[in-house]
Scaffold this motif. Structure first.
Motif, PDB file in Angstrom:
ATOM      1  N   GLY A 122      58.286  56.028  93.331  1.00 42.88           N
ATOM      2  CA  GLY A 122      58.229  54.652  93.795  1.00 42.88           C
ATOM      3  C   GLY A 122      59.362  54.347  94.758  1.00 42.88           C
ATOM      4  O   GLY A 122      60.532  54.573  94.440  1.00 42.88           O
ATOM      5  N   THR A 123      59.009  53.882  95.956  1.00 47.19           N
ATOM      6  CA  THR A 123      60.007  53.410  96.906  1.00 47.19           C
ATOM      7  C   THR A 123      59.516  52.101  97.503  1.00 47.19           C
ATOM      8  O   THR A 123      58.315  51.824  97.531  1.00 47.19           O
ATOM      9  CB  THR A 123      60.263  54.428  98.036  1.00 47.19           C
ATOM     10  N   GLY A 124      60.438  51.293  97.983  1.00 44.27           N
ATOM     11  CA  GLY A 124      60.053  50.023  98.571  1.00 44.27           C
ATOM     12  C   GLY A 124      61.251  49.354  99.196  1.00 44.27           C
ATOM     13  O   GLY A 124      62.363  49.903  99.216  1.00 44.27           O
ATOM     14  N   SER A 125      61.029  48.152  99.720  1.00 47.25           N
ATOM     15  CA  SER A 125      62.117  47.426 100.366  1.00 47.25           C
ATOM     16  C   SER A 125      62.011  45.943 100.044  1.00 47.25           C
ATOM     17  O   SER A 125      61.207  45.531  99.191  1.00 47.25           O
ATOM     18  CB  SER A 125      62.093  47.661 101.874  1.00 47.25           C
ATOM     19  N   ASP A 126      62.787  45.153 100.774  1.00 48.70           N
ATOM     20  CA  ASP A 126      62.814  43.722 100.481  1.00 48.70           C
ATOM     21  C   ASP A 126      61.622  42.974 101.074  1.00 48.70           C
ATOM     22  O   ASP A 126      61.589  41.748 101.045  1.00 48.70           O
ATOM     23  CB  ASP A 126      64.126  43.100 100.961  1.00 48.70           C
ATOM     24  N   HIS A 127      60.624  43.697 101.602  1.00 45.94           N
ATOM     25  CA  HIS A 127      59.426  43.021 102.133  1.00 45.94           C
ATOM     26  C   HIS A 127      58.564  42.445 101.022  1.00 45.94           C
ATOM     27  O   HIS A 127      57.826  41.484 101.238  1.00 45.94           O
ATOM     28  CB  HIS A 127      58.609  43.963 103.006  1.00 45.94           C
ATOM     29  N   VAL A 128      58.594  43.061  99.826  1.00 48.96           N
ATOM     30  CA  VAL A 128      57.946  42.530  98.624  1.00 48.96           C
ATOM     31  C   VAL A 128      58.900  42.772  97.465  1.00 48.96           C
ATOM     32  O   VAL A 128      60.036  43.202  97.673  1.00 48.96           O
ATOM     33  CB  VAL A 128      56.555  43.179  98.358  1.00 48.96           C
ATOM     34  N   ARG A 129      58.446  42.536  96.242  1.00 46.16           N
ATOM     35  CA  ARG A 129      59.301  42.772  95.082  1.00 46.16           C
ATOM     36  C   ARG A 129      58.649  43.765  94.123  1.00 46.16           C
ATOM     37  O   ARG A 129      58.785  43.678  92.907  1.00 46.16           O
ATOM     38  CB  ARG A 129      59.614  41.453  94.366  1.00 46.16           C
ATOM     39  N   GLU A 130      57.939  44.721  94.706  1.00 45.75           N
ATOM     40  CA  GLU A 130      57.360  45.842  93.974  1.00 45.75           C
ATOM     41  C   GLU A 130      57.570  47.099  94.806  1.00 45.75           C
ATOM     42  O   GLU A 130      57.772  47.031  96.026  1.00 45.75           O
ATOM     43  CB  GLU A 130      55.848  45.646  93.751  1.00 45.75           C
ATOM     44  N   LYS A 131      57.520  48.243  94.167  1.00 39.77           N
ATOM     45  CA  LYS A 131      57.459  49.465  94.947  1.00 39.77           C
ATOM     46  C   LYS A 131      56.135  49.499  95.698  1.00 39.77           C
ATOM     47  O   LYS A 131      55.173  48.846  95.308  1.00 39.77           O
ATOM     48  CB  LYS A 131      57.636  50.689  94.050  1.00 39.77           C
ATOM     49  N   ASP A 132      56.078  50.255  96.775  1.00 33.71           N
ATOM     50  CA  ASP A 132      54.942  50.152  97.682  1.00 33.71           C
ATOM     51  C   ASP A 132      54.628  51.515  98.288  1.00 33.71           C
ATOM     52  O   ASP A 132      55.327  51.985  99.189  1.00 33.71           O
ATOM     53  CB  ASP A 132      55.268  49.129  98.780  1.00 33.71           C
ATOM     54  N   GLY A 133      53.558  52.137  97.787  1.00 29.06           N
ATOM     55  CA  GLY A 133      53.217  53.486  98.217  1.00 29.06           C
ATOM     56  C   GLY A 133      52.877  53.592  99.687  1.00 29.06           C
ATOM     57  O   GLY A 133      53.360  54.484 100.393  1.00 29.06           O
TER      58      GLY A 133
ATOM     59  N   ASN B 214      58.910  35.287  92.751  1.00 29.92           N
ATOM     60  CA  ASN B 214      59.435  36.108  93.844  1.00 29.92           C
ATOM     61  C   ASN B 214      58.534  37.300  94.144  1.00 29.92           C
ATOM     62  O   ASN B 214      58.800  38.075  95.062  1.00 29.92           O
ATOM     63  CB  ASN B 214      60.868  36.584  93.546  1.00 29.92           C
ATOM     64  N   GLY B 215      57.457  37.449  93.366  1.00 26.02           N
ATOM     65  CA  GLY B 215      56.524  38.556  93.553  1.00 26.02           C
ATOM     66  C   GLY B 215      56.833  39.771  92.711  1.00 26.02           C
ATOM     67  O   GLY B 215      56.085  40.745  92.723  1.00 26.02           O
ATOM     68  N   GLY B 216      57.933  39.739  91.979  1.00 22.03           N
ATOM     69  CA  GLY B 216      58.349  40.892  91.201  1.00 22.03           C
ATOM     70  C   GLY B 216      57.990  40.790  89.738  1.00 22.03           C
ATOM     71  O   GLY B 216      57.619  39.718  89.234  1.00 22.03           O
ATOM     72  N   PRO B 217      58.081  41.911  89.007  1.00 17.76           N
ATOM     73  CA  PRO B 217      57.793  41.906  87.570  1.00 17.76           C
ATOM     74  C   PRO B 217      58.691  40.914  86.833  1.00 17.76           C
ATOM     75  O   PRO B 217      59.842  40.695  87.207  1.00 17.76           O
ATOM     76  CB  PRO B 217      58.113  43.351  87.144  1.00 17.76           C
TER      77      PRO B 217
END
Length: 537
Positions: free
Chosen positions: A363-374, A130-133
């Motif tokens: 760290g902030t992010g959304s459902d566009h990936v599965r990591e935080k995204d600076g 899923n792209g996440g850790p």
């Protein structure tokens, strides 16, 4: 032909919240990196013919370990490896690459915001499909294998040319070198109104901290959004990050802070960290804490094309302030409080329970990936500024007037001797039952616990995630040991005070009584010998 290399286990290869992080010289021990990579591959299934993504933040040892990982991947039956040119892939770009390539997973070579260089830090993290850790059940299986491993597999082959895009064959496996920026930039164009940002005439300063975000920020901010040449500072990734600490906070990005506090400051200032998953947000004459940034982004996300349909929910890590919870309540959507570690957000995002997530550690992010995204956070802020036509300060003050203000700070005591840090936490846990009702200055303890989390998607339970002391009226202090360092322990103490109407106070002054209570409760000075924290953010 597959080559089997005999080996013996290392006892210190338990992955933390973001993979395995150690000093470079630890990873340079014979078979050390090889053992861990092989353990990852031994712990996962369905490798035959699968695609694997590999990339890193360009720090010292990055290229060498990538070559090792490619050969081990070939020996373990992978059909294709996709690697960023020069060995570069920011963590959010790697997450996106795993998702769009439908890869089995990926190896992200980074120690995030930790320093780089021959005497500094290195890390390896495995991300799933899923792209996440990797979730705890996977990291536990990896760790178990590291304790019994007796061999690793490789193939005899020349190093891959990492600096030329295209495909090559290595022992029957395809190695594809790709531009690390193109696919990520395309995703950002889908989420944000680049035309509106270009038309707004904003000025900004972005500090890439000689780390991985430089190429991404230069392409998107300067070339695609039209910000002036030189908007991106320290934009070339360096193996030692220019000798600096690539952590986007007010200590390590102090030059950016000075720029934004000057009389001729641009409209907007931002920075990102070593692997591109963290952010620092500063407006002209105002610093926005990561907790406040999460809340303000969530409150205004509908102004960006990718979020006009509204948010499904907001998730935050337990140490992050409750500011985002107030936004969720106003929007009539659920809020989730999870342990620290982006992997806990992955389940919520996959289940469609949350759209935007954040941690107080920038760290902030959304459902566009599965990591935080600076860089995602920076672009969402720019989209909001462009549409609202207000300054960062005006948006912040309007937000606080609407929701109240959660004054917040994190005090880091770095490199504390592990036995001292453990003794502090052990003693504190033993006191929890006796704290409710006790007074510390004008503060009265309402409740105290060792935070545990039951995942609403799979029922798994994570215990001992940090000690919370909650005061009457909504203030609190949280204590936890960080899992992102490579030596000693970092004691993190989180201070929070909620005020419904007193929104113009000085944060340090407003939190002074909370800080005094924290020391009285935990004996920080007594246990650590430190009179003050090393870093305050």
């Amino acid at each position: 032909m597959t080559i089997t290399v005999p080996s013996t286990p290392y006892p210190d290869q338990k992955p933390g919240t973001s993979g395995l992080r150690k000093k470079v010289r630890v990873f340079q021990q014979p078979n050390y990196a090889e053992n861990f990579i092989q353990s990852v591959f031994d712990a996962i299934e369905d490798k035959d013919g699968a695609t694997l993504v590999i990339g890193g933040d360009g720090r010292f040892l990055n290229r060498e370990v990538i070559q090792v990982a490619i050969r081990i991947a070939a020996a373990n039956g992978f059909g294709r490896v996709v690697v960023g040119r020069g060995g570069i892939l920011s963590t959010p770009a790697a997450s996106n690459m795993i998702r769009i390539r439908r890869a089995l997973g990926g190896l992200v070579l980074s120690a995030s915001h930790n320093p780089g260089g021959p005497d500094e830090d290195f890390g390896i993290k495995y991300n799933i499909a899923n792209g996440g850790p990797a979730p705890e059940k996977v990291t536990e299986a990896i760790h178990a294998r590291t304790l019994t491993i007796d061999r690793w597999l490789t193939v005899e082959a020349d190093d891959v040319d990492l600096d030329t895009d295209g495909e090559t064959m290595l022992a029957g496996m395809t190695v594809e070198v790709v531009d690390p920026v193109t696919d990520y930039a395309e995703l950002m164009r889908k989420l944000f109104d680049f035309d509106a940002i270009r038309a707004a005439g904003l000025s900004m300063a972005f500090d890439a901290m000689s780390a991985v975000t430089g190429p991404y920020a230069t392409e998107i901010l300067e070339r695609q959004l039209g910000f002036a040449a030189g908007t991106v500072r320290n934009g070339t990734p360096l193996p030692d990050f220019g000798g600096h600490h690539p952590d986007p906070n007010l200590v390590h990005a102090h030059e950016l802070y000075k720029t934004m506090m000057a009389a001729d400051a641009p409209d907007f200032g931002a920075a990102s960290d070593g692997d591109g998953d963290r952010n620092l947000i500063i407006g002209r004459n105002i610093f926005i804490t990561p907790s406040d940034s999460l809340a303000m982004l969530a409150a205004n996300a509908h102004l960006a094309p990718g979020y006009r349909g509204g948010l499904k929910g907001i998730a935050r890590s337990m140490p992050t302030s409750a500011a985002a919870d107030r936004v969720a309540a106003a929007l009539g959507i659920p809020s989730f409080e999870t342990p620290t570690g982006w992997k806990f957000f992955g389940n919520l995002l996959d289940a469609g329970l949350a759209t935007i997530c954040g941690e107080e550690s920038a760290g902030t992010g959304s459902d566009h990936v599965r990591e935080k995204d600076g860089l995602w956070a920076v672009l969402l802020w720019l989209n909001i500024l462009a549409v609202r036509g207000q300054s960062v300060e005006a948006i912040a003050r309007e937000h606080w007037a609407t929701y109240g203000r959660n004054y917040y700070a994190r005090h880091d005591y770095e490199g504390v001797e592990s036995d001292r840090a453990d003794a502090l936490m052990t003693e504190l846990r033993s006191k929890l039952g006796n704290l409710p009702g006790r007074r510390f200055g004008d503060l009265t303890v309402e409740a105290a616990d060792d935070f545990a989390y039951e995942d609403p998607t799979d029922g798994s339970v994570s215990r001992n995630q940090g000690i919370r002391v909650l005061f009457v009226g909504g203030s609190r202090v949280v204590f936890r040991l960080s899992g992102t360092g490579t030596s000693g322990a970092t004691l993190r103490v989180y201070l929070e005070r909620y005020e419904a109407t007193a929104i113009d106070g000085d944060a340090t002054a407003m939190l002074a009584d909370i800080a005094a209570a924290a020391d009285a409760i935990a004996g920080i000075v007594r246990h650590t010998g430190r009179e003050r924290p090393d870093v305050v953010t």
